[in-house]
Design a protein around this motif. Structure first.
Motif, PDB file in Angstrom:
ATOM      1  N   LEU A   1      25.390 -29.026 -58.540  1.00 42.68           N
ATOM      2  CA  LEU A   1      26.390 -28.352 -57.743  1.00 42.68           C
ATOM      3  C   LEU A   1      26.703 -26.977 -57.886  1.00 42.68           C
ATOM      4  O   LEU A   1      26.843 -25.827 -57.112  1.00 42.68           O
ATOM      5  CB  LEU A   1      27.543 -29.040 -57.668  1.00 42.68           C
ATOM      6  CG  LEU A   1      27.586 -30.404 -56.595  1.00 42.68           C
ATOM      7  CD1 LEU A   1      28.819 -31.114 -56.725  1.00 42.68           C
ATOM      8  CD2 LEU A   1      27.099 -30.148 -55.306  1.00 42.68           C
TER       9      LEU A   1
ATOM     10  N   ARG B   1      23.767 -24.824 -57.054  1.00 43.71           N
ATOM     11  CA  ARG B   1      23.651 -24.803 -55.664  1.00 43.71           C
ATOM     12  C   ARG B   1      21.983 -25.285 -55.400  1.00 43.71           C
ATOM     13  O   ARG B   1      21.297 -24.626 -54.406  1.00 43.71           O
ATOM     14  CB  ARG B   1      23.751 -23.499 -54.662  1.00 43.71           C
ATOM     15  CG  ARG B   1      25.233 -23.018 -55.029  1.00 43.71           C
ATOM     16  CD  ARG B   1      25.701 -21.950 -54.078  1.00 43.71           C
ATOM     17  NE  ARG B   1      26.769 -21.542 -54.473  1.00 43.71           N
ATOM     18  CZ  ARG B   1      27.939 -21.572 -53.521  1.00 43.71           C
ATOM     19  NH1 ARG B   1      27.499 -22.149 -52.192  1.00 43.71           N
ATOM     20  NH2 ARG B   1      29.028 -21.153 -53.420  1.00 43.71           N
ATOM     21  N   ASP B   2      21.546 -26.076 -56.246  1.00 44.81           N
ATOM     22  CA  ASP B   2      20.355 -26.617 -56.117  1.00 44.81           C
ATOM     23  C   ASP B   2      20.289 -28.040 -55.535  1.00 44.81           C
ATOM     24  O   ASP B   2      20.672 -29.123 -55.794  1.00 44.81           O
ATOM     25  CB  ASP B   2      19.866 -26.937 -57.642  1.00 44.81           C
ATOM     26  CG  ASP B   2      18.276 -27.331 -57.925  1.00 44.81           C
ATOM     27  OD1 ASP B   2      17.642 -27.906 -56.608  1.00 44.81           O
ATOM     28  OD2 ASP B   2      17.781 -27.307 -58.815  1.00 44.81           O
ATOM     29  N   GLN B   3      19.806 -28.160 -54.357  1.00 49.10           N
ATOM     30  CA  GLN B   3      19.885 -29.212 -53.444  1.00 49.10           C
ATOM     31  C   GLN B   3      19.080 -30.270 -53.870  1.00 49.10           C
ATOM     32  O   GLN B   3      19.443 -31.466 -53.705  1.00 49.10           O
ATOM     33  CB  GLN B   3      19.685 -28.787 -51.935  1.00 49.10           C
ATOM     34  CG  GLN B   3      20.553 -27.980 -51.066  1.00 49.10           C
ATOM     35  CD  GLN B   3      20.067 -27.554 -49.931  1.00 49.10           C
ATOM     36  OE1 GLN B   3      18.998 -27.877 -49.252  1.00 49.10           O
ATOM     37  NE2 GLN B   3      21.056 -26.794 -48.974  1.00 49.10           N
ATOM     38  N   THR B   4      17.908 -30.046 -54.299  1.00 47.80           N
ATOM     39  CA  THR B   4      17.068 -30.978 -54.746  1.00 47.80           C
ATOM     40  C   THR B   4      17.521 -31.766 -55.936  1.00 47.80           C
ATOM     41  O   THR B   4      17.698 -33.123 -56.225  1.00 47.80           O
ATOM     42  CB  THR B   4      15.692 -30.559 -55.132  1.00 47.80           C
ATOM     43  OG1 THR B   4      15.072 -29.936 -53.916  1.00 47.80           O
ATOM     44  CG2 THR B   4      14.737 -31.778 -55.768  1.00 47.80           C
TER      45      THR B   4
ATOM     46  N   VAL C   1      20.796 -31.837 -56.621  1.00 41.00           N
ATOM     47  CA  VAL C   1      22.237 -32.411 -56.280  1.00 41.00           C
ATOM     48  C   VAL C   1      21.633 -34.104 -55.649  1.00 41.00           C
ATOM     49  O   VAL C   1      22.354 -35.056 -55.866  1.00 41.00           O
ATOM     50  CB  VAL C   1      22.817 -31.851 -55.046  1.00 41.00           C
ATOM     51  CG1 VAL C   1      23.878 -32.700 -54.474  1.00 41.00           C
ATOM     52  CG2 VAL C   1      23.503 -30.791 -55.792  1.00 41.00           C
ATOM     53  N   ARG C   2      20.452 -33.966 -54.997  1.00 41.00           N
ATOM     54  CA  ARG C   2      19.970 -35.362 -54.128  1.00 41.00           C
ATOM     55  C   ARG C   2      19.460 -36.226 -55.560  1.00 41.00           C
ATOM     56  O   ARG C   2      19.988 -37.364 -55.404  1.00 41.00           O
ATOM     57  CB  ARG C   2      18.805 -34.895 -53.345  1.00 41.00           C
ATOM     58  CG  ARG C   2      19.227 -34.967 -51.889  1.00 41.00           C
ATOM     59  CD  ARG C   2      18.118 -34.622 -51.055  1.00 41.00           C
ATOM     60  NE  ARG C   2      18.187 -33.209 -51.023  1.00 41.00           N
ATOM     61  CZ  ARG C   2      17.122 -32.499 -50.407  1.00 41.00           C
ATOM     62  NH1 ARG C   2      15.985 -32.890 -50.010  1.00 41.00           N
ATOM     63  NH2 ARG C   2      17.208 -31.172 -50.679  1.00 41.00           N
TER      64      ARG C   2
END
Length: 87
Positions: free
Chosen positions: A9, A12-15, A17-18
């Protein structure tokens, strides 16, 4: 898993985070499964403890009855012996 999520978070790394969320879900499922298992074990221990207590009470009651029966029999035997001596 939570630190991974925190780091993802912050970055800001979406992968990431998933991936962290998947790890958290897997951990939650594992904890839930173990909680169910230990809940069942606790229930069995509680039931066994109650059964043991019930058996203990039953056996103590039987012991008291046997001890009382022996006392009554001893008194009866003494009275009969006394009566036989008197006759």
């Amino acid at each position: 898993a939570l630190r991974e999520l925190q780091t993802a978070l912050a970055a800001r790394d979406q992968t990431a985070v998933r991936d962290a969320m998947v790890n958290i879900e897997t951990s939650a499922k594992h904890l839930s499964s173990n909680l169910s298992y230990y809940g069942a074990v606790q229930r069995r221990v509680t039931e066994a403890s109650a059964a043991a207590e019930s058996t203990s009470v039953r056996l103590k009651t039987q012991l008291v009855r046997l001890e009382e029966a022996d006392a009554v029999q001893a008194i009866t035997d003494l009275q009969q012996a006394t009566f036989q001596q008197q006759t």
